[in-house]
Design an enzyme around this catalytic site. Structure first.
Site, short mmCIF file in Angstrom:
data_model
loop_
_atom_site.label_atom_id
_atom_site.label_comp_id
_atom_site.label_asym_id
_atom_site.label_seq_id
_atom_site.Cartn_x
_atom_site.Cartn_y
_atom_site.Cartn_z
N SER A 39 0.83 -1.19 0.00
CA SER A 39 0.00 0.00 0.00
C SER A 39 0.87 1.26 0.00
O SER A 39 1.74 1.40 -0.86
CB SER A 39 -0.97 -0.05 1.19
OG SER A 39 -2.03 0.86 1.01
N ASP A 151 -4.97 -3.99 -3.05
CA ASP A 151 -4.07 -3.64 -1.96
C ASP A 151 -3.62 -4.88 -1.17
O ASP A 151 -4.45 -5.64 -0.67
CB ASP A 151 -4.79 -2.66 -1.03
CG ASP A 151 -3.87 -1.99 -0.04
OD1 ASP A 151 -3.02 -2.68 0.55
OD2 ASP A 151 -4.01 -0.76 0.15
#
Length: 256
Positions: A39, A151
């Site tokens: 991320s 993610d």
């Protein structure tokens, strides 16, 4: 001397603290042998591994053009990943590969279809970077090599695994999501953020125990994951906290 292996967590705007951590490590002249990021940690880690100084990365991610791309479009509720991809290609190069980085890097995404984390360490760089930071619902999944990537923090928000059992590498977790018990849970947004935090923290806990040291600046709990307007303060928190850990970090590197 051994080298640090850094596992950089996700954390959205709080992830700017990673840049402060990296800046402090550079000033302390502590060697980094491998970075694993997810991320916002994937973004910070990728640009650092590509040779960008931390303060220069800070200027890039707080530039108004970059910030606008990260704000969901009001009509679709989606970040324009096509424009973000072009921005990454502009700075990193459209054909940049993992092998061309100055620091070994692992990016962690989640294969939404298979329901498992995917670790990228070779081949083209930009698509795995997009996938590793494509927040579900806010971003469209990234289709890449037959996988549907989102993610990596969904399943692994502190990717220490690539740093383990590597000779001469000291695994250090950089976790920018300390729990705040002071946040009033009185709005739907606050409740949603806390629910997501608790769900993700379940995959972090066992990984914290695998790190020789965890850098988790407690002051970050004062900031929301969307607090980009406080980017400078978040950077400084990571920077100052890491400088205070200089003795501990040096001792870890000197141990046999």
């Amino acid at each position: 001397m051994r080298k640090l292996g850094l596992a950089l967590s996700g954390g959205a705007a709080r992830g700017i603290a990673h840049l402060g951590v990296l800046q402090a490590l550079d000033e302390l002249c502590l060697p980094i042998g491998h970075i694993a990021g997810v991320s916002s940690g994937a973004i910070a880690g990728t640009f650092y591994a590509a040779g960008f100084p931390p303060r220069e990365i800070f200027q890039l991610v707080t530039d108004i053009r970059f910030v606008r791309l990260l704000r969901p479009a009001f009509r679709l509720g989606l970040v324009r990943l096509d424009l973000l991809e072009k921005l990454y290609e502009h700075y990193l190069g459209p054909d940049r590969t993992f092998a061309e980085l100055t620091t070994p890097l692992t990016l962690v995404a989640t294969d939404l279809a298979a329901g498992q984390p995917i670790y990228f360490q070779e081949g083209p760089l930009v698509k795995p970077l997009l996938g590793a930071s494509a927040v579900p619902v806010v971003c469209r999944p990234v289709e890449w090599q037959g996988q549907l990537l989102v993610d990596g923090g969904v399943m692994n928000n502190l990717p220490v695994e690539p740093l383990l059992n590597q000779p001469g590498l000291v695994p250090v977790g950089v976790h920018c999501n300390p729990l705040s018990t002071e946040t009033p849970l009185t709005t739907l947004r606050a409740i949603g953020e806390r629910t997501a935090y608790l769900a993700i923290s379940m995959n972090v806990r066992p990984r914290l125990a695998q790190c020789r040291l965890v850098l988790e600046p407690p002051e970050l709990h004062h900031y929301r994951v969307t607090d980009l307007r406080h980017a400078r303060e978040i950077f400084d928190i990571g920077y100052k906290y890491t400088l205070l850990q200089a003795e501990t970090l040096n001792r870890l590197l000197q141990e046999g």
